[in-house]
Design a protein around this motif. Sequence first.
Motif, PDB file in Angstrom:
ATOM      1  N   LEU A 133       0.822  -1.213   0.000  1.00 22.51           N
ATOM      2  CA  LEU A 133       0.000   0.000   0.000  1.00 22.51           C
ATOM      3  C   LEU A 133       0.857   1.265   0.000  1.00 22.51           C
ATOM      4  O   LEU A 133       2.010   1.246   0.430  1.00 22.51           O
ATOM      5  CB  LEU A 133      -0.914   0.007   1.218  1.00 22.51           C
ATOM      6  N   PRO A 134       0.313   2.385  -0.469  1.00 25.31           N
ATOM      7  CA  PRO A 134       1.038   3.651  -0.399  1.00 25.31           C
ATOM      8  C   PRO A 134       1.449   3.972   1.036  1.00 25.31           C
ATOM      9  O   PRO A 134       0.639   3.874   1.964  1.00 25.31           O
ATOM     10  CB  PRO A 134       0.013   4.673  -0.922  1.00 25.31           C
ATOM     11  N   ALA A 224      -9.042  -5.458   7.777  1.00 19.10           N
ATOM     12  CA  ALA A 224     -10.409  -4.951   7.710  1.00 19.10           C
ATOM     13  C   ALA A 224     -10.472  -3.428   7.627  1.00 19.10           C
ATOM     14  O   ALA A 224     -11.292  -2.865   6.895  1.00 19.10           O
ATOM     15  CB  ALA A 224     -11.200  -5.445   8.920  1.00 19.10           C
ATOM     16  N   SER A 225      -9.597  -2.751   8.359  1.00 23.33           N
ATOM     17  CA  SER A 225      -9.698  -1.294   8.459  1.00 23.33           C
ATOM     18  C   SER A 225      -8.941  -0.551   7.368  1.00 23.33           C
ATOM     19  O   SER A 225      -9.304   0.573   7.011  1.00 23.33           O
ATOM     20  CB  SER A 225      -9.175  -0.826   9.822  1.00 23.33           C
ATOM     21  N   THR A 226      -7.890  -1.154   6.839  1.00 22.59           N
ATOM     22  CA  THR A 226      -7.013  -0.444   5.899  1.00 22.59           C
ATOM     23  C   THR A 226      -6.938  -1.105   4.531  1.00 22.59           C
ATOM     24  O   THR A 226      -7.178  -0.468   3.511  1.00 22.59           O
ATOM     25  CB  THR A 226      -5.588  -0.339   6.486  1.00 22.59           C
ATOM     26  N   TYR A 230      -8.550  -0.243   0.257  1.00 26.89           N
ATOM     27  CA  TYR A 230      -7.840  -0.123  -1.025  1.00 26.89           C
ATOM     28  C   TYR A 230      -8.220  -1.245  -1.977  1.00 26.89           C
ATOM     29  O   TYR A 230      -8.297  -1.046  -3.188  1.00 26.89           O
ATOM     30  CB  TYR A 230      -6.329  -0.130  -0.783  1.00 26.89           C
ATOM     31  N   TYR A 231      -8.464  -2.427  -1.423  1.00 29.15           N
ATOM     32  CA  TYR A 231      -8.822  -3.596  -2.234  1.00 29.15           C
ATOM     33  C   TYR A 231     -10.205  -4.080  -1.787  1.00 29.15           C
ATOM     34  O   TYR A 231     -10.323  -4.961  -0.933  1.00 29.15           O
ATOM     35  CB  TYR A 231      -7.800  -4.725  -2.036  1.00 29.15           C
ATOM     36  N   PRO A 232     -11.275  -3.509  -2.317  1.00 26.82           N
ATOM     37  CA  PRO A 232     -12.615  -3.897  -1.866  1.00 26.82           C
ATOM     38  C   PRO A 232     -12.934  -5.347  -2.219  1.00 26.82           C
ATOM     39  O   PRO A 232     -12.472  -5.874  -3.234  1.00 26.82           O
ATOM     40  CB  PRO A 232     -13.528  -2.925  -2.617  1.00 26.82           C
ATOM     41  N   VAL A 233     -13.721  -5.981  -1.354  1.00 29.20           N
ATOM     42  CA  VAL A 233     -14.062  -7.384  -1.561  1.00 29.20           C
ATOM     43  C   VAL A 233     -15.380  -7.498  -2.322  1.00 29.20           C
ATOM     44  O   VAL A 233     -16.174  -6.566  -2.382  1.00 29.20           O
ATOM     45  CB  VAL A 233     -14.157  -8.130  -0.215  1.00 29.20           C
ATOM     46  N   GLY A 234     -15.582  -8.664  -2.923  1.00 27.69           N
ATOM     47  CA  GLY A 234     -16.808  -8.932  -3.661  1.00 27.69           C
ATOM     48  C   GLY A 234     -16.534  -9.747  -4.913  1.00 27.69           C
ATOM     49  O   GLY A 234     -15.392 -10.130  -5.182  1.00 27.69           O
TER      50      GLY A 234
END
Length: 245
Positions: A133-134, A224-226, A230-234
């Motif tokens: 992540l950045p 869960a929080s970070t 950035y990488y949404p689930v689904g």
Amino acid sequence: MIKTKPQTLIVDNKYCPGCGHGVINRLVAEVLEELGVADQTIGAVAVGCACLMIDTFGIDWIQAQHGRAAAVAAIKRCRPDRTVLTYQGDGDALAIGFSETMYAAIRNENITVIFVNNTNFGMTGGQMAPTTLPGQKTTTSPYGRDCAVTGNPLKAIDMLKTLDIAYAARGAVTTAAEIAKTKRYIRNAFEAQLNGEGYSFVEVLSPCPTNWGMPPLAAKERVASTIQEYYPVGEFVKRGEKRHD
């Protein structure tokens, strides 16, 4: 209800305490057994934490060179009667293995890729990976990832959505609810292969307490929080249909 250990898990896993790989291994084992294909499955691994499965996960395995698991998984063309999977980390699949991963998808190979994203090279000491992540500190980005120098983190599913593939989803192993969803995604991916629909890809967001320098619970909470921000689930591609959820 007490669930019995999948017979496919022949030896206790060798992962670090709190690592998500153990949960993901179990989900894959449960799905293969529920579909009745565990004894007909061939797995391809290259390097990294995935290699620990060769001793603990009771299916046939092929050891590939670094990053080449997706190319080796083309054995599906020779053995179309087998269920074929790759199990890879983010460094292996998206760094040196980026070309093999993407071209297997471009060809719509009828295989299933289980891709574990813990935002670093897990086995070799926590170096920066394409998914880091950045601002994230790693052993090779001690001041935090500078995207002006390295470019932005790689979102594999965003690229896969542009291709003609069967299935793509992203899950996590943070809570019981998320684990249940991830298992459903893994099952959908293997069902796509069994139905001859083509390439299926499941990314799983996983904690890495050892290399993140965090206790296991804090590492899980960070996912869960970070990381999920950035990488949404689904599910993003299903039966070839592009989705936005």
